[in-house]
Design a protein around this motif. Sequence first.
Motif, short mmCIF file in Angstrom:
data_model
loop_
_atom_site.label_atom_id
_atom_site.label_comp_id
_atom_site.label_asym_id
_atom_site.label_seq_id
_atom_site.Cartn_x
_atom_site.Cartn_y
_atom_site.Cartn_z
N UNK A 1 -33.78 -20.92 10.05
CA UNK A 1 -34.52 -21.07 9.85
C UNK A 1 -35.21 -19.52 9.86
N UNK A 2 -36.22 -19.16 10.02
CA UNK A 2 -36.94 -18.11 9.88
C UNK A 2 -38.47 -17.14 8.66
N UNK A 3 -39.25 -17.40 9.70
CA UNK A 3 -40.47 -16.76 8.63
C UNK A 3 -41.22 -15.39 8.93
N UNK B 1 -39.09 -14.61 4.23
CA UNK B 1 -38.44 -16.20 4.85
C UNK B 1 -37.32 -16.34 4.46
N UNK B 2 -36.64 -16.89 5.14
CA UNK B 2 -34.93 -17.25 5.01
C UNK B 2 -34.80 -17.96 3.11
N UNK B 3 -35.64 -18.37 2.83
CA UNK B 3 -35.93 -19.34 1.50
C UNK B 3 -36.20 -17.86 0.56
N UNK B 4 -36.51 -17.12 0.86
CA UNK B 4 -36.78 -15.37 0.25
C UNK B 4 -35.60 -15.17 -0.41
N UNK B 5 -34.46 -15.43 0.28
CA UNK B 5 -33.51 -14.77 0.02
C UNK B 5 -32.51 -15.61 -1.04
N UNK B 6 -32.86 -17.38 -0.82
CA UNK B 6 -31.85 -17.84 -1.75
C UNK B 6 -31.81 -17.41 -3.15
N UNK C 1 -43.47 -11.76 16.10
CA UNK C 1 -43.71 -12.12 17.48
C UNK C 1 -42.68 -12.05 18.42
N UNK C 2 -42.05 -11.04 19.43
CA UNK C 2 -41.24 -10.96 19.74
C UNK C 2 -40.42 -11.66 20.55
N UNK C 3 -40.94 -13.03 21.22
CA UNK C 3 -40.70 -13.86 21.83
C UNK C 3 -39.56 -14.64 20.58
N UNK C 4 -39.96 -15.16 19.50
CA UNK C 4 -40.16 -15.49 18.10
C UNK C 4 -38.56 -14.93 17.49
N UNK C 5 -38.71 -13.64 17.90
CA UNK C 5 -37.63 -12.56 16.87
C UNK C 5 -36.24 -12.71 18.07
#
Length: 226
Positions: A59-61, A71-76, A150-154
């Motif tokens: 999961x990502x946004x 987000x990952x849901x944008x690509x569903x 955010x860098x750490x998030x990515x």
Amino acid sequence: MKNKSYIGISFIILVFGIIFIPKIIDRIKDGSVVKNDRMSLSNDIVKEDGLMKIGPVPKFELTDQNNAKISDKSYLGKVYVIEFFFSTCPSICPIMNKNMKDIQKEFSKETNFGVASITINPENDTVEVLKEHANQLGITSPNWHFLTGDKEYILSLANKGFNLYAAENKKVNGGFEHSGLFALVDKEGKIRCRKDNQGNPILYYDGLEAKGVKEIKEDIKLLLEE
């Protein structure tokens, strides 16, 4: 009485052996045991799942070059390819950019195909920088999102979510190093891949070599037809 019972049982076993064992041996010789008991299962696997399912995409946004939340849901409902890159990369990113553009061009008329390019240097690659980067590459597809956050998030998303190496390293040219692999995701949000010659999943596709680009194109076509 016991002796008679033993004799009767022995006689039944003897008759069974005479009648049925030759038939079983014949089935083994002509391969019908294997064909009937195993081949149908093998065919089902190939038919129902030509590409292996590795698992759900992490999961990502993040925010794209148009300042939209993606987000990952944008690509569903879409087949898409994910890469990790950064706009000032002096080494492998230009090759990845070229190959990803080649992939996108192949499917430019497919409204249910997309690309997610996630920067590992978001401190430099702001929304405005990514917008300019997309313009310089000539990207016009509404389904190709250059993503920042955010860098750490990515970096955690790359290394722990996808198990695709990405790290800051001030000793290397450009200050960052990362994998040149592409991840392929199906319409249901599952990471998919083909098998190698030994039947093992390749997991990700080589985004730097013509062979990897050819293979991912072939497999995108398969997923678009699902």
